[in-house]
Design an enzyme around this catalytic site. Structure first.
Site, short mmCIF file in Angstrom:
data_model
loop_
_atom_site.label_atom_id
_atom_site.label_comp_id
_atom_site.label_asym_id
_atom_site.label_seq_id
_atom_site.Cartn_x
_atom_site.Cartn_y
_atom_site.Cartn_z
N LYS A 24 4.57 0.52 9.33
CA LYS A 24 4.67 1.80 8.63
C LYS A 24 4.06 2.93 9.45
O LYS A 24 4.51 4.06 9.37
CB LYS A 24 3.99 1.69 7.27
CG LYS A 24 4.87 0.97 6.26
CD LYS A 24 4.31 1.06 4.87
CE LYS A 24 3.32 -0.04 4.64
NZ LYS A 24 2.84 -0.12 3.27
N GLU A 38 0.87 -1.17 0.00
CA GLU A 38 0.00 0.00 0.00
C GLU A 38 0.91 1.22 0.00
O GLU A 38 1.82 1.30 0.83
CB GLU A 38 -0.89 0.01 1.26
CG GLU A 38 -1.86 1.15 1.17
CD GLU A 38 -2.75 1.30 2.39
OE1 GLU A 38 -2.69 0.44 3.30
OE2 GLU A 38 -3.51 2.29 2.43
N ARG A 57 5.76 -13.04 8.99
CA ARG A 57 6.42 -11.79 8.68
C ARG A 57 7.74 -11.71 9.43
O ARG A 57 7.95 -12.39 10.42
CB ARG A 57 5.52 -10.60 8.96
CG ARG A 57 5.15 -10.37 10.41
CD ARG A 57 4.44 -9.01 10.60
NE ARG A 57 3.44 -8.77 9.58
CZ ARG A 57 3.32 -7.62 8.91
NH1 ARG A 57 4.13 -6.62 9.12
NH2 ARG A 57 2.39 -7.45 8.02
P1 ATP Z 1 3.25 -2.50 7.84
O1 ATP Z 1 2.70 -3.33 8.95
O2 ATP Z 1 4.71 -2.30 7.93
O3 ATP Z 1 2.50 -1.25 7.64
P2 ATP Z 1 1.81 -3.71 5.76
O4 ATP Z 1 1.55 -5.16 5.78
O5 ATP Z 1 0.68 -2.84 6.08
O6 ATP Z 1 3.10 -3.41 6.59
P3 ATP Z 1 1.87 -3.51 2.94
O7 ATP Z 1 2.33 -2.38 2.12
O8 ATP Z 1 0.43 -3.84 2.92
O9 ATP Z 1 2.39 -3.23 4.38
O10 ATP Z 1 2.72 -4.81 2.62
C1 ATP Z 1 2.97 -5.27 1.33
C2 ATP Z 1 3.35 -6.72 1.39
O11 ATP Z 1 4.51 -6.90 2.20
C3 ATP Z 1 2.25 -7.57 2.01
O12 ATP Z 1 2.09 -8.73 1.22
C4 ATP Z 1 2.76 -7.90 3.37
O13 ATP Z 1 2.29 -9.14 3.79
C5 ATP Z 1 4.28 -7.89 3.17
N1 ATP Z 1 4.95 -7.52 4.41
C6 ATP Z 1 4.73 -6.43 5.16
N2 ATP Z 1 5.49 -6.44 6.26
C7 ATP Z 1 6.23 -7.59 6.21
C8 ATP Z 1 7.20 -8.19 7.06
N3 ATP Z 1 7.57 -7.60 8.19
N4 ATP Z 1 7.73 -9.38 6.70
C9 ATP Z 1 7.36 -9.96 5.54
N5 ATP Z 1 6.45 -9.45 4.71
C10 ATP Z 1 5.88 -8.28 5.02
#
Ligand code: ATP
Ligand code: MG
Length: 754
Positions: free
Chosen positions: A268, A32, A258
C-alpha cells in the site's frame, strides 16, 4: 462446485470436528484503513470469508486502526465497498481496533501490575542496540527494573500527554536473550501526539500491532486468526500477550503465503506513492492492482474468485505470473461479452463499385458458436468504411491474410472485398484504400471454389461513433519491480496507458457503464464511468492474445487441480548477455551460473551472506545455489530485507547435505527454521531430530521389511524390470519418515535384491 481444500481448511475442519470452541468458527479480515484493498487482500478476503461460509461460521470485518497518522475514513468506506463488491457481507460484525483503546489500556495497566511490562526511556536507536543480534543475547534496559508503582505512574503520565514523542515506550518484560528477536521486550505502546480519524485527540499513546491485534482477536472471540507469513515469528508474542493479560478467549494464529503478482506492485505504501505523485489517475486507475482499479478495468468478481481458487493457499512463497490472472479474466469475459466491431486505428476504404448513397443493414450475431447465447444487431454497410491501419500492408509477407494490393479479404458479417488501389498523401503516407466488393458474398460467404483466408473488422464511416479507448498495459516493465534495491518507480512501464480515438459501430451508442464487450480481433473492453451520452469511453480489460495458455501449452482452460496449489515461484530468468559488470565479475571469479550471479549481485543481503560464507571457509558453488534459489525465495516470502543469520551459519548447511546428514528436502526445512529463529543448522537438526538415518543397520532393516511386504515388485525386478528400484527406494524412504539417505538406501537395496 467442490469445496476448496488447503492446509488451513483442513486444520479448521479438524478443529471444528473435535469440538474446539464448541465447534464454532469465527475468522476476521483485518485491514488497516491506510489505503485501498488490492488483489492480495482479495486472497485473504476469500480465505477468511470463504472459510466462515464453508464452516457455517462468521467473518468479522475489522479496521486495524492503531496508527493515527496514516488512517482515513475515505479508506474505511473504500474497503467496505470493495469487500461487498467481492460478494461478502459482514452483517453486524463490523469492528474497529480503535473502539478497544480503553480496554487495551486497562489490560496494559494490568501487565504493569503483574510486573510484566515496564516504561522504558531508551531512545529508539538505543533500544535497537540493546536488542542485540540474532544468535547473541541482547542487553537489559536500565529501566527494566522500575517498580510497579513507578511504571504505573509513568504510564498514566504517558497517557496524559506529559511526555514528548519518542521519549518513552511501554515494553513487555519477557526475555532479552530469547532466540526470537520479537520476544526481546517488545514495545507495546508508543507516544504519538496525533489526531486519530475516529478517536480524535482523546489519546496520545497508541498500542502497537503485536499488542492490539491478538487482543482484538480475543475480544471478538475469533477462533482462527489467519495472517500472512511475515507474522510467523510474531506468533510467539501473540500467544504471550494473550496469556499474560489472562483474557478469557484464546484465539490461534496461522500463517499463509501472501500473494505476489509479477509486473505490478502491491504494498500500500507503493500504491499510495503512485497516487500521491499522480503517476496514475487515482486508487481506481485501471492499471492499479487494487480491487477498485480491477473493477474499473472490467475485471469481474467472478474472475477474481476463480483466480483466488486457482492460486490456492499454502505456506511457500508465491509469485504468481500476471499472465495467469489475465488468462482467468479472458475465460470469464469470453462468456459474458457480446462481440462488436471497433476500429482503433481507422483508415478509410472506398468501395468503388458499391452504389453511392445506399445503406444496407446487415445482420450480425453478438455471440460466436462456442458461447451458448443468442442475439444479434444490425450493422450498417455503405460505400465508405473504416478498417484498421494495421490490417493493411503494402508489401506483405507470405502468410499475411489481411488487406494488400490485389488481395481479397472478408469483411466480417459483410462482403469479400478486393484491394484495387492505394492512395497516398503528399508525404507518401497511406491516405486511403480503394476496393471493390463482390455482391455474391453477402454475409461473408466466399464464392464456391474460392478460399478467403482472412477476415477483418470494419465500420461504416458515415455511421460510426467516435469513442475514446484506453489501452492498458502492465504497470511495470519488469517481473519484480524494485528488485535489488532499485527505486520501483524506475521500473514503471512508460507505456502502461495509451489513449486512442477509435471508430466504433453505432450499436455502441447505447453502451452503458458496467457493460462488457469483445471488440472482435482486438480484446475485451469495459465501459468506463467517464462515458457521456454519445461519447463512450472504453477500457481495455485484456487483449485477446493469451500468453498464459501458450506458456502451459494449452488453448483449453487450465483446470484447477483437485488441491489448489501455489503457482510456481518465478525463477530468475535471462542469460549472461545482460549481466551487469558486478554480476559478471562474480560469475567469473567463482564459476557461478549467470542466474546465480545476477540474483546474488542484485541483492545486497545475498551478497553479504555469500561473502560471509566464503570468509568462513565455504565452497562457493553450493552456497551460490542456496542463495539464488532458496534464500532469495524465503526473503521475499517473509518480506525481509535481510536474513536473521549470517553467512557463516548458512555455510554450515551444504556440508550437512554433502555428508548425507540432511536430504535436500530436510535442508529446506532447516533453512525455513533458520529464518524463523535465526538458529544455526546443527542446532536445529539436533533439536528437531532431523538428521537422516544413515546408520546402515536401520536402513537394512527397513529395506528388508519393504522387500518382504512387496513380493510382486521384487518378482518384477527379478524378471528384469530394473525400473522398479526407484519405487522401492521411495517406499523405504517413506517408511523411514523421509529421513533416509537415498544413496545409502540404493546401495543396500541393490545388495539385498542380489
Ligand atoms: P500492504 O503490504 O499491501 O500494505 P498490509 O499487510 O499492510 O498490506 P493490511 O491492511 O494490514 O495490509 O492487510 C489486511 C490483511 O490482508 C492482513 O491479514 C494481511 O495479512 C492480508 N494481506 C495483505 N496483503 C496480502 C497479500 N499480498 N496476500 C494475501 N494476504 C494479504
Ligand atoms: Mg498490515
Amino acid at each position: 462446485m467442490t469445496e476448496p481444500s488447503d492446509f488451513i481448511r483442513d486444520m479448521i475442519g479438524a478443529d471444528a470436528a473435535a469440538g474446539l470452541h464448541g465447534g464454532r468458527v469465527c475468522t476476521r479480515f483485518p485491514p488497516e484503513p491506510n489505503g485501498y484493498l488490492h488483489i492480495g487482500h482479495a486472497k485473504s478476503i476469500h480465505l477468511n470469508f470463504g472459510i466462515a461460509k464453508q464452516f457455517g461460521g462468521v467473518c468479522h470485518l475489522r479496521m486495524d486502526d492503531t496508527n493515527p497518522t496514516t488512517e482515513d475514513p475515505e479508506y474505511v468506506a473504500a474497503i467496505q465497498r470493495d469487500v461487498r463488491w467481492l460478494g461478502f457481507e459482514w452483517g453486524q460484525n463490523m469492528f474497529y481496533a480503535s473502539d478497544y483503546y480503553e480496554r487495551l489500556y486497562e489490560l496494559a495497566e494490568g501487565l504493569i501490575q503483574k510486573g510484566r511490562a515496564y516504561v522504558c526511556d531508551l531512545t529508539e536507536a538505543d533500544m535497537g542496540e540493546y536488542r542485540g543480534k540474532v544468535g547473541e543475547p541482547g542487553k537489559e534496559s536500565p529501566y527494566r527494573n522500575r517498580s510497579v508503582q513507578e511504571n504505573l505512574d509513568r504510564f498514566r503520565r504517558m497517557r496524559k500527554g506529559e511526555f514528548k514523542e519518542g521519549s518513552c515506550t511501554l515494553r513487555a518484560k519477557i526475555d532479552m536473550a530469547s532466540p526470537n528477536m520479537k520476544m526481546r521486550d517488545p514495545p507495546l505502546y508508543r507516544i504519538k501526539h496525533a489526531h486519530h480519524y475516529r478517536t480524535g485527540d482523546a489519546w496520545c499513546i497508541y498500542p502497537l500491532y503485536d499488542y492490539a491485534h491478538c487482543l482484538s482477536d480475543s475480544f471478538e472471540k475469533i477462533t482462527h486468526s489467519l495472517c500472512t507469513m511475515e507474522f510467523e515469528s510474531a506468533r510467539e508474542l501473540y500467544d504471550w500477550v494473550v496469556a499474560a493479560t489472562e483474557v478469557p478467549h484464546v484465539p490461534r494464529q496461522t500463517e499463509f503465503a501472501r500473494l505476489n503478482l509479477s509486473y505490478t506492485v502491491m504494498s500500500k505504501r507503493r500504491l499510495l506513492e503512485l497516487v500521491e505523485k499522480k503517476l496514475v489517475r487515482g486508487w481506481d486507475d485501471p492499471r492499479m492492482p487494487t480491487i477498485a482499479g480491477l473493477r474499473r478495468r472490467g475485471v469481474t468478481r467472478e474472475a477474481i474468485a476463480e483466480f483466488c481458487s486457482r492460486i490456492g493457499v499454502a505456506k511457500n512463497l508465491s509469485i504468481v505470473d500476471m499472465a495467469l490472472l489475465e488468462h482467468v479474466i479472458r475465460e470469464d469475459l469470453n462468456q459474458r461479452s457480446p462481440r462488436v466491431m471497433a476500429v482503433l486505428k481507422p483508415i478509410e476504404v472506398l468501395i468503388e463499385n458499391y452504389p453511392e448513397g445506399e445503406v444496407e443493414q446487415l445482420d450480425a450475431p453478438y455471440w460466436p458458436h462456442d458461447v451458448p447465447k443468442e442475439g444479434s444487431r444490425k450493422v450498417p454497410f455503405s460505400r465508405t468504411i473504416y478498417v484498421d491501419r494495421d490490417d493493411f500492408l503494402e508489401n506483405p509477407p507470405k502468410d499475411f491474410h489481411r488487406l494488400s494490393p490485389g488481395k481479397r479479404v472478408r469483411l466480417r458479417h459483410a462482403y469479400v472485398v478486393t484491394c484495387k488501389e492505394v492512395i497516398k498523401d503528399a508525404n507518401g503516407d497511406l491516405a486511403r484504400l480503394v476496393c471493390t466488393y463482390d455482391p455474391a458474398t453477402r454475409g461473408g460467404s466466399a464464392p464456391a471454389g474460392e478460399k478467403v483466408a482472412g477476415t477483418i473488422q470494419w465500420v461504416s464511416a458515415a455511421h460510426a461513433l467516435d469513442a475514446e479507448v484506453r489501452i492498458y498495459d502492465r504497470l511495470c516493465r519488469v517481473e519484480s519491480p524494485g528488485d535489488g534495491g532499485r527505486d520501483f518507480l524506475e521500473d514503471l512501464n512508460p507505456d502502461s496507458l495509451s489513449v486512442v480515438q477509435a471508430k466504433v459501430e453505432p450499436s455502441l451508442s447505447s453502451a452503458a457503464e458496467g457493460q462488457h464487450y469483445q471488440f472482435e480481433r482486438v480484446g475485451f473492453f469495459f465501459v468506463d464511468p467517464d462515458t457521456r451520452p454519445g461519447a463512450p469511453v472504453f477500457n481495455r480489460t485484456v487483449a485477446l492474445k493469451d500468453g498464459w495458455a501458450k506458456l502451459v501449452g494449452k488453448s483449453e482452460p487450465v483446470k484447477a487441480e483437485a488441491k489448489p496449489r501455489e503457482a510456481k515461484a518465478a525463477a530468475p530468468k535471462g542469460d549472461a548477455k545482460e549481466l551487469t559488470p558486478a554480476a559478471k565479475a562474480l560469475a567469473e571469479q567463482h564459476a557461478l551460473s549467470a542466474d546465480e550471479a545476477r540474483v546474488i549481485s542484485s541483492e545486497p543481503a545475498l551478497a553479504a551472506l555469500f561473502e560471509g560464507a566464503l570468509a568462513a571457509g565455504s565452497a562457493a558453488k553450493p552456497i551460490a545455489s542456496l542463495l539464488a534459489n532458496d534464500v532469495v525465495r524465503e526473503l521475499r516470502a517473509r518480506r525481509l530485507e535481510k536474513a536473521p543469520f549470517d553467512g557463516a551459519a548458512l555455510g554450515e548447511l551444504p556440508p550437512l547435505v554433502a555428508s548425507g546428514t540432511l536430504s535436500t528436502k530436510l535442508a529446506k526445512e532447516v533453512l525455513a527454521e533458520m529464518f524463523v529463529r535465526g538458529a544455526r543448522p546443527a542446532e536445529i537438526v539436533k533439536e528437531k531430530g532431523l538428521s537422516q538415518v544413515s546408520d546402515a543397520g536401520a536402513v537394512e532393516a527397513a529395506v528388508a521389511q519393504v522387500l518382504a511386504d512387496n513380493p510382486d515388485t521384487v518378482a518384477r525386478y527379478k524378471a528384469g524390470n530394473a525400473n522398479v528400484v526407484g519405487a522401492l527406494v521411495g517406499m523405504v524412504i517413506k517408511s523411514l519418515q523421509g529421513r533416509a539417505n537415498p544413496k545409502v538406501v540404493n546401495e543396500i537395496l541393490k545388495k539385498q535384491l542380489g
